[in-house]
Every structure is written in C-alpha cells, then in structure tokens.
Motif scaffolding. Structure first.
Motif, PDB file in Angstrom:
ATOM      1  N   ALA A  13     -19.575 -18.619 -47.808  1.00 26.22           N
ATOM      2  CA  ALA A  13     -20.339 -18.558 -46.555  1.00 26.22           C
ATOM      3  C   ALA A  13     -20.711 -17.118 -46.212  1.00 26.22           C
ATOM      4  O   ALA A  13     -21.825 -16.844 -45.767  1.00 26.22           O
ATOM      5  CB  ALA A  13     -19.534 -19.193 -45.422  1.00 26.22           C
ATOM      6  N   LEU A  14     -19.779 -16.196 -46.422  1.00 21.80           N
ATOM      7  CA  LEU A  14     -20.065 -14.779 -46.171  1.00 21.80           C
ATOM      8  C   LEU A  14     -21.186 -14.279 -47.073  1.00 21.80           C
ATOM      9  O   LEU A  14     -22.051 -13.514 -46.635  1.00 21.80           O
ATOM     10  CB  LEU A  14     -18.806 -13.933 -46.382  1.00 21.80           C
ATOM     11  N   SER A  15     -21.192 -14.727 -48.316  1.00 21.11           N
ATOM     12  CA  SER A  15     -22.226 -14.264 -49.246  1.00 21.11           C
ATOM     13  C   SER A  15     -23.612 -14.782 -48.852  1.00 21.11           C
ATOM     14  O   SER A  15     -24.608 -14.139 -49.162  1.00 21.11           O
ATOM     15  CB  SER A  15     -21.883 -14.660 -50.683  1.00 21.11           C
ATOM     16  N   THR A  16     -23.675 -15.913 -48.135  1.00 25.15           N
ATOM     17  CA  THR A  16     -24.985 -16.390 -47.661  1.00 25.15           C
ATOM     18  C   THR A  16     -25.561 -15.463 -46.597  1.00 25.15           C
ATOM     19  O   THR A  16     -26.750 -15.487 -46.329  1.00 25.15           O
ATOM     20  CB  THR A  16     -24.906 -17.821 -47.081  1.00 25.15           C
ATOM     21  N   ARG A  17     -24.700 -14.656 -45.995  1.00 26.30           N
ATOM     22  CA  ARG A  17     -25.133 -13.664 -44.994  1.00 26.30           C
ATOM     23  C   ARG A  17     -25.141 -12.257 -45.592  1.00 26.30           C
ATOM     24  O   ARG A  17     -25.078 -11.262 -44.872  1.00 26.30           O
ATOM     25  CB  ARG A  17     -24.201 -13.679 -43.778  1.00 26.30           C
ATOM     26  N   ASN A  18     -25.156 -12.189 -46.917  1.00 21.64           N
ATOM     27  CA  ASN A  18     -25.211 -10.915 -47.645  1.00 21.64           C
ATOM     28  C   ASN A  18     -23.994 -10.027 -47.394  1.00 21.64           C
ATOM     29  O   ASN A  18     -24.114  -8.804 -47.368  1.00 21.64           O
ATOM     30  CB  ASN A  18     -26.500 -10.146 -47.330  1.00 21.64           C
ATOM     31  N   TYR A  19     -22.829 -10.646 -47.202  1.00 21.58           N
ATOM     32  CA  TYR A  19     -21.590  -9.889 -47.064  1.00 21.58           C
ATOM     33  C   TYR A  19     -20.680 -10.289 -48.221  1.00 21.58           C
ATOM     34  O   TYR A  19     -20.276 -11.446 -48.334  1.00 21.58           O
ATOM     35  CB  TYR A  19     -20.892 -10.162 -45.726  1.00 21.58           C
ATOM     36  N   LEU A  20     -20.371  -9.336 -49.067  1.00 24.66           N
ATOM     37  CA  LEU A  20     -19.494  -9.582 -50.203  1.00 24.66           C
ATOM     38  C   LEU A  20     -18.095  -9.105 -49.847  1.00 24.66           C
ATOM     39  O   LEU A  20     -17.859  -7.912 -49.690  1.00 24.66           O
ATOM     40  CB  LEU A  20     -20.003  -8.860 -51.445  1.00 24.66           C
ATOM     41  N   ALA A  21     -17.181 -10.052 -49.704  1.00 25.12           N
ATOM     42  CA  ALA A  21     -15.817  -9.721 -49.288  1.00 25.12           C
ATOM     43  C   ALA A  21     -14.875  -9.754 -50.478  1.00 25.12           C
ATOM     44  O   ALA A  21     -14.949 -10.653 -51.321  1.00 25.12           O
ATOM     45  CB  ALA A  21     -15.342 -10.714 -48.233  1.00 25.12           C
ATOM     46  N   GLU A  22     -13.997  -8.769 -50.530  1.00 28.14           N
ATOM     47  CA  GLU A  22     -12.942  -8.778 -51.542  1.00 28.14           C
ATOM     48  C   GLU A  22     -11.967  -9.910 -51.224  1.00 28.14           C
ATOM     49  O   GLU A  22     -11.898 -10.389 -50.088  1.00 28.14           O
ATOM     50  CB  GLU A  22     -12.211  -7.443 -51.532  1.00 28.14           C
TER      51      GLU A  22
ATOM     52  N   PHE B 279      -6.831  -7.265 -37.243  1.00 24.90           N
ATOM     53  CA  PHE B 279      -7.040  -5.846 -36.999  1.00 24.90           C
ATOM     54  C   PHE B 279      -7.456  -5.180 -38.303  1.00 24.90           C
ATOM     55  O   PHE B 279      -6.725  -5.220 -39.285  1.00 24.90           O
ATOM     56  CB  PHE B 279      -5.760  -5.205 -36.451  1.00 24.90           C
ATOM     57  N   LEU B 280      -8.637  -4.584 -38.281  1.00 26.86           N
ATOM     58  CA  LEU B 280      -9.151  -3.892 -39.456  1.00 26.86           C
ATOM     59  C   LEU B 280      -9.303  -2.424 -39.132  1.00 26.86           C
ATOM     60  O   LEU B 280      -9.774  -2.069 -38.054  1.00 26.86           O
ATOM     61  CB  LEU B 280     -10.519  -4.454 -39.858  1.00 26.86           C
ATOM     62  N   GLU B 281      -8.917  -1.585 -40.067  1.00 26.27           N
ATOM     63  CA  GLU B 281      -9.158  -0.171 -39.896  1.00 26.27           C
ATOM     64  C   GLU B 281      -9.658   0.368 -41.220  1.00 26.27           C
ATOM     65  O   GLU B 281      -9.366  -0.185 -42.288  1.00 26.27           O
ATOM     66  CB  GLU B 281      -7.920   0.582 -39.419  1.00 26.27           C
TER      67      GLU B 281
ATOM     68  N   GLY C 106     -18.401   3.141 -42.158  1.00 26.75           N
ATOM     69  CA  GLY C 106     -19.339   2.605 -43.125  1.00 26.75           C
ATOM     70  C   GLY C 106     -18.784   1.614 -44.123  1.00 26.75           C
ATOM     71  O   GLY C 106     -19.494   1.206 -45.041  1.00 26.75           O
ATOM     72  N   VAL C 107     -17.532   1.179 -43.958  1.00 26.64           N
ATOM     73  CA  VAL C 107     -16.972   0.237 -44.925  1.00 26.64           C
ATOM     74  C   VAL C 107     -17.255  -1.222 -44.565  1.00 26.64           C
ATOM     75  O   VAL C 107     -16.965  -2.115 -45.361  1.00 26.64           O
ATOM     76  CB  VAL C 107     -15.449   0.449 -45.140  1.00 26.64           C
ATOM     77  N   GLY C 108     -17.800  -1.476 -43.380  1.00 27.46           N
ATOM     78  CA  GLY C 108     -18.216  -2.836 -43.038  1.00 27.46           C
ATOM     79  C   GLY C 108     -17.395  -3.553 -41.997  1.00 27.46           C
ATOM     80  O   GLY C 108     -17.467  -4.780 -41.881  1.00 27.46           O
TER      81      GLY C 108
ATOM     82  N   ILE D  67     -18.600  -7.236 -40.598  1.00 30.17           N
ATOM     83  CA  ILE D  67     -17.832  -8.463 -40.798  1.00 30.17           C
ATOM     84  C   ILE D  67     -17.648  -9.197 -39.465  1.00 30.17           C
ATOM     85  O   ILE D  67     -17.682 -10.427 -39.430  1.00 30.17           O
ATOM     86  CB  ILE D  67     -16.468  -8.214 -41.506  1.00 30.17           C
ATOM     87  N   ALA D  68     -17.492  -8.475 -38.381  1.00 34.62           N
ATOM     88  CA  ALA D  68     -17.388  -9.121 -37.062  1.00 34.62           C
ATOM     89  C   ALA D  68     -18.691  -9.840 -36.722  1.00 34.62           C
ATOM     90  O   ALA D  68     -18.678 -10.980 -36.238  1.00 34.62           O
ATOM     91  CB  ALA D  68     -17.053  -8.088 -35.993  1.00 34.62           C
ATOM     92  N   LYS D  69     -19.820  -9.198 -36.991  1.00 34.57           N
ATOM     93  CA  LYS D  69     -21.129  -9.823 -36.735  1.00 34.57           C
ATOM     94  C   LYS D  69     -21.308 -11.086 -37.573  1.00 34.57           C
ATOM     95  O   LYS D  69     -21.748 -12.119 -37.073  1.00 34.57           O
ATOM     96  CB  LYS D  69     -22.253  -8.839 -37.049  1.00 34.57           C
ATOM     97  N   VAL D  70     -20.963 -10.993 -38.847  1.00 29.96           N
ATOM     98  CA  VAL D  70     -21.149 -12.126 -39.753  1.00 29.96           C
ATOM     99  C   VAL D  70     -20.232 -13.293 -39.375  1.00 29.96           C
ATOM    100  O   VAL D  70     -20.662 -14.442 -39.359  1.00 29.96           O
ATOM    101  CB  VAL D  70     -20.925 -11.682 -41.219  1.00 29.96           C
ATOM    102  N   ILE D  71     -18.977 -13.004 -39.040  1.00 27.92           N
ATOM    103  CA  ILE D  71     -18.051 -14.069 -38.631  1.00 27.92           C
ATOM    104  C   ILE D  71     -18.554 -14.748 -37.352  1.00 27.92           C
ATOM    105  O   ILE D  71     -18.496 -15.969 -37.228  1.00 27.92           O
ATOM    106  CB  ILE D  71     -16.616 -13.514 -38.443  1.00 27.92           C
ATOM    107  N   ALA D  72     -19.063 -13.965 -36.410  1.00 28.57           N
ATOM    108  CA  ALA D  72     -19.613 -14.547 -35.181  1.00 28.57           C
ATOM    109  C   ALA D  72     -20.793 -15.470 -35.509  1.00 28.57           C
ATOM    110  O   ALA D  72     -20.900 -16.574 -34.960  1.00 28.57           O
ATOM    111  CB  ALA D  72     -20.037 -13.445 -34.218  1.00 28.57           C
ATOM    112  N   GLN D  73     -21.659 -15.035 -36.400  1.00 28.35           N
ATOM    113  CA  GLN D  73     -22.805 -15.865 -36.795  1.00 28.35           C
ATOM    114  C   GLN D  73     -22.351 -17.138 -37.499  1.00 28.35           C
ATOM    115  O   GLN D  73     -22.839 -18.230 -37.202  1.00 28.35           O
ATOM    116  CB  GLN D  73     -23.736 -15.087 -37.722  1.00 28.35           C
ATOM    117  N   LEU D  74     -21.433 -17.004 -38.449  1.00 33.87           N
ATOM    118  CA  LEU D  74     -20.979 -18.157 -39.226  1.00 33.87           C
ATOM    119  C   LEU D  74     -20.280 -19.208 -38.379  1.00 33.87           C
ATOM    120  O   LEU D  74     -20.387 -20.401 -38.634  1.00 33.87           O
ATOM    121  CB  LEU D  74     -20.034 -17.711 -40.348  1.00 33.87           C
TER     122      LEU D  74
END
Length: 143
Positions: free
Chosen positions: A15-24, A42-44, A48-50, A54-61
């Motif tokens: 699902a993340l890849s459909t929004r052009n986000y490639l997650a490890e 909590f992400l730190e 520029g690491v994303g 990722i917050a934007k993409v998760i909200a959209q998904l």
C-alpha cells in the motif's frame, strides 16, 4: 485506496508503494504494529529521511486526518494544546442579550494540535505529527 486495517506488514508495504513510499522491512513492521495495536510510533532521524512523508502517506492510506505540530523555542503548552478565545468571551459578556452559563464553555475554546488529536474523530484517531521536538524548550519537551 483507503484502508482502515492491514493484515500483514507486506500488505502495508504494498500500500505504501502505491503512494510512492518505499519502506524498509523494519519500518514497515513498526508501522504495522503501531496501527494494529493503535499505539504511537516515534520516529527520529536526520533531515530528509522521510519522517514527515510517512505520516502524510499513512494518513492518506487510512483516511485519517493529519495534524501537524511544529515545535520551536518558546512554544508553550497553551499554543500546543488549547487557548481560550478571550475576545469572544469579552464580546459575549458585553452582549447582555445572550445568557451565559459559563465563560469556560467549549464554544470559547480554540483547539490547537494536541487537543485536536485526542478529540473523537469520525475516521478514527488522526495521525499526529510532532516536528522538531528538539527545538522546543526543556519544559515543553518534558511535557
């Protein structure tokens, strides 16, 4: 594609890849577990690491609202959580035609990001993004 639940971390990765986000794999598993258990994540990391993306993409998904709190030096809890609308309170006092039960009613409240994030939402809990927490004063950071 709005989906409330993901059955596996692989489904979330797809699902993340459909929004052009490639997650490890580690991030995908962490996201999956946070969503599944309805817990914060909590992400730190470096600029520029994303983290914001990722917050934007998760909200959209998930079809949830994205609420962003930008931290800075001098930020206090009132600016982050809520403030009273003093001018509206004053106008209500001056308007004697209106009967006031209380000046501290929700109608006089200005919602800020933290309060917005904990109030009930139709589409489920929002995604709360707190940016640059390290720039806030120690007192706010401790809060």
């Amino acid at each position: 594609m709005v989906k409330k639940n993901f059955d596996t971390p692989f489904e979330l990765t797809d699902a993340l890849s459909t929004r052009n986000y490639l997650a490890e794999e580690g991030l995908a598993v962490s996201l999956f577990l946070a969503l599944k258990r309805q817990r914060p994540l909590f992400l730190e990391g470096e600029v520029g690491v994303g983290k914001t993306e990722i917050a934007k993409v998760i909200a959209q998904l998930t079809g949830r609202e994205l609420i962003r709190l930008q931290c800075y030096e001098g930020l206090d809890i009132h600016q982050a959580a809520y403030e009273w609308n003093y001018s509206k309170q004053l106008l209500s006092i001056q308007n004697k035609a209106e009967k006031l039960d209380s000046l501290f009613h929700r109608d006089f409240l200005i919602e800020r990001p933290l309060l917005k994030a904990i109030l009930p939402h139709q589409n489920g809990a929002p995604v709360l993004l707190i940016v640059e927490l390290d720039r806030a004063d120690e007192g706010f950071e401790a809060f």
